[in-house]
Write an enzyme that holds these catalytic residues in place. Structure first.
Site, short mmCIF file in Angstrom:
data_model
loop_
_atom_site.label_atom_id
_atom_site.label_comp_id
_atom_site.label_asym_id
_atom_site.label_seq_id
_atom_site.Cartn_x
_atom_site.Cartn_y
_atom_site.Cartn_z
N LEU A 84 -21.97 4.15 52.37
CA LEU A 84 -23.11 4.57 51.55
C LEU A 84 -24.02 5.52 52.31
O LEU A 84 -24.32 5.31 53.48
CB LEU A 84 -23.94 3.34 51.15
CG LEU A 84 -23.30 2.33 50.20
CD1 LEU A 84 -24.17 1.08 50.12
CD2 LEU A 84 -23.14 2.94 48.83
N LYS A 115 -29.10 -4.97 49.37
CA LYS A 115 -28.12 -4.54 50.37
C LYS A 115 -27.96 -5.68 51.36
O LYS A 115 -28.84 -5.95 52.17
CB LYS A 115 -28.55 -3.27 51.08
CG LYS A 115 -27.48 -2.74 52.02
CD LYS A 115 -27.74 -1.33 52.48
CE LYS A 115 -26.54 -0.72 53.18
NZ LYS A 115 -25.85 -1.57 54.13
#
Ligand code: IVH
Length: 670
Positions: A84, A115
């Protein structure tokens, strides 16, 4: 039972056990008692050992680990696991959202997720059965951790079919992590066993998952959140949200804090909310992940080098802070350990104000060369306790000097000692007020004499006002004395005196623990009490005799002998007994259970906890409070918790109340 019947029964049991495992670990809503679950598992184990050819990879008995390997193999994936792009500020998020809207070619929304700070894995289910699990590795090639992943209770070994057809190939991706509470327990256990503690839950999870021996992984409290898929053959999803709703139906845990966001405003709000919630979570997150919800739009947006253009990690500011050391103080603990403490300019880290941090010992001070006046980076990692990361030497003021702990105790002035091979410097004066305060607080604590209402503050008051200079004086306190102290009125004074008085009736284990004998924690105190029965026997035991007891090594033995050899300590114990401290002696009926250790968990119908413990102690066994690999039996009542899970993970025999009663009856006869 013939083989055909066995096969049928095994299949039934597997299905039921997998379902109840899901109720317990995924939904956190069990519908049968632990004892029932256990019986089913035992029955299945029995069938599988009678007919090993009936064993299947999705059998719940496989969660206990497989034989160790020489190395982890490599798995090549069908679809790469991507990484990411990270953002640290609002502007980067706005840019991301704009770019997505521009490139999507349709109306889009975003899914926002925490996350998770663990490690990513991919699980491959062929015809519904977990066949391969791999770490991310370089994206395409990962390590084969199949056996290890099988031991994780929140990973389904077989997909649930909830009336829907399971696609022939399902690749599920997600995060393996360790809960903070479990991480703390694991580290405590490791410190107790003199194994190095893990630096943070992420390292603990990674180290546990990448074991060559999956039996070790099975003992580590790992968990799994699903958040993505690789290939899913024969099932199309229109949106990511739809996928996230389907994963739980297959038996996966999806994080509860996921949210659909329509615009930047929603996203920023979510980010702020999660940053606040972060402190209360039992697992670590380091930001949020934003994903375009519409899957066709993702196709349009595509990938740039390894990062998809349709996803973004919006990180939280790090939990590290820079501050300045204004002073270094030496603090004296109840066992005389002199610990350097850095006093820093008050700094907020993750919602907590840090004013001081332990530098542990002189070696640690030397290693960092931390000095008064230094600018330092501090961090709050997995454990809530802040620690020093590093000194920024460039910012050191001129003329500073290396810090050395004082040669004399900062409280009583005695010359300190540093025993050979020890990293800790100690004040040798047993009557040092700092030590007395610490010992008094410990003596009153819950696992020791359990004096309600008496904590650190009162201990300090008593010592500083000169009311208690030695432990036995606690039992001489009068109401008049208490009333002279700040904060006491008639009733509070009477309550405290009643609590102190009531603590006289105690057990040997509590007293031994309460005395602050170095190396004698709650567990060791339990062991000594069961082995010796009376305080006189413990006092009279030589190091050799002590060492004959299971779990008592030379270090503990020396410490106990040394403690009672000290005149002041011997006098303290005598005076406590004179003050009326009385030890309830368990009456022995026999020794049919000698050498065995029992742990009780959950509520029993026909016994109180104490009654059950007493019953096994009478027969020579030991009743311990926590499950270790030395535990022989765990007796499980209703509503059991972590002890039960741990016992199961360690493969310890678990008895139902009925089985326990039968065992007692047999033992009482024999
Ligand atoms: S989705 C392209 N979702 O972040 C999609 N990843 O840099 C990538 N991670 O190694 C994965 N929480 O360990 C996704 N809710 C979440 C995540 C997440 C943490 C980690 C994952 C991966 C890294 C990607």
């Amino acid at each position: 039972m013939d083989k055909q019947q066995a096969e049928k029964r095994a299949a039934e049991l597997r299905e039921q056990i997998n379902y109840h495992n899901y109720r317990y670990y995924v939904l956190d809503d069990p519908v049968i008692s632990d004892a029932e679950y256990d019986r089913m598992l035992a029955e299945l184990q029995e069938i599988e050992s009678a007919y090993p050819e009936l064993l299947t990879p999705d059998s719940p008995t496989q969660r206990i680990g497989a034989p160790p390997k020489d190395e982890l193999g490599t798995v090549t994936r069908r679809l790469p696991m991507m990484s990411l792009q990270s953002a640290f500020d609002e502007e980067a998020v706005r840019n991301f959202v704009e770019n997505c809207i521009e490139g999507a070619g349709e109306e889009i929304e975003f899914v926002a997720e925490p996350k998770l700070d663990g490690l990513a894995v991919e699980l491959v289910y062929a015809n519904g059965v977990l066949t391969i699990a791999s770490t991310r590795g370089d994206g395409i090639n990962g390590e084969d951790v199949t056996e290890n992943v099988r031991t994780i209770n929140s990973v389904p070994l077989r997909l649930l079919d909830n009336e829907i057809d399971i696609p022939p190939l399902v690749e599920v991706r997600g995060e393996v992590y360790m809960r903070l509470s479990e991480f703390d327990k694991l580290n405590q256990r490791r410190r107790g066993e003199e194994e190095p503690a893990f630096a943070n839950p992420r390292n603990a999870a990674a180290g546990s998952l990448r074991q060559l021996d999956s039996k070790i992984t099975a003992q580590r409290p790992l968990a799994f959140f699903a958040y993505d898929t690789g290939t899913v053959a024969g099932r199309e999803f229109a949106t990511h949200w739809e996928l996230l709703q389907t994963l739980p139906e297959w038996g996966f845990v999806v994080n509860e804090h996921i949210r659909l966001c329509e615009d930047v405003g929603d996203i920023l709000e979510y980010h702020a909310e999660m940053e606040e919630k972060r402190e209360g979570l039992d697992y670590e997150i380091d930001g949020i992940v934003l994903k375009v919800n519409q899957l066709p739009a993702r196709e349009m947006l595509g990938v740039r080098s390894r990062n998809p253009r349709w996803a973004l990690a919006y990180k939280f500011p790090p939990r590290q802070e820079t501050t300045r050391v204004v002073d270094i103080e030496a603090s004296v603990g109840r066992l005389g350990a002199v610990t350097p403490i850095a006093i820093v300019e008050p700094t907020q880290i993750g919602g907590v104000t840090v004013r001081n941090l332990s530098l542990h010992n002189q070696d640690e001070v030397d290693r960092h060369d931390v000095r008064i006046g230094d600018t330092v980076i501090i961090e709050r990692a997995g454990d809530v306790i802040p620690h020093l990361v590093k000194v920024i030497e460039e910012k050191r003021p001129p003329g500073s000097r290396a810090y050395k702990l004082p040669k004399n105790c900062p409280v009583c002035g005695s010359e300190t000692v540093r025993p050979e091979g020890d990293v800790v410097v100690r004040c040798p004066n047993f009557n040092c007020p700092a030590q007395i305060e610490g010992r008094l607080e410990h003596f009153a604590a819950r696992g020791a004499m359990d004096i309600e209402g008496m904590g650190e503050k009162l201990a300090r008051q008593f010592v500083r006002e000169g009311l208690v200079k030695r432990l036995p004086e606690l039992y001489q306190l009068t109401k008049e004395q208490l009333l002279q102290l700040e904060g006491f009125a008639d009733i509070s004074a009477e309550n405290l005196l009643a609590a102190i008085g009531g603590s006289r009736q105690t057990t040997l284990a509590r007293l031994l623990y309460g005395l602050s004998i170095p190396h004698v924690g709650e567990h060791v105190a339990d062991v000594l009490a069961s082995a010796f029965g009376t305080i006189e026997a413990v006092r009279g035991a030589s190091a050799e005799v002590l060492e004959e007891v299971n779990e008592i090594g030379p270090e503990i033995a020396q410490s106990v002998v040394g403690f009672f050899a000290n005149e002041e300590n011997a006098r303290t114990v005598d005076e406590l007994l004179e003050a009326g401290v009385t030890i309830a002696v368990p009456e022995k009926k026999g020794d049919t259970l000698a050498g065995l250790t029992f742990v009780f968990t959950g509520t029993l119908e026909n016994y109180t906890r104490e009654g059950a413990q007493h019953a096994v102690e009478e027969l020579g066994a030991r009743a311990a409070s926590s499950v270790t690999n030395k535990t022989d039996y765990v007796v499980a009542g209703e509503a059991t918790g972590s002890k039960y899970v741990k016992a199961r993970d360690l493969g310890i025999t678990i008895l139902t109340e009925k089985q326990f009663t039968e065992l007692l009856e047999r033992s009482n006869k024999g």
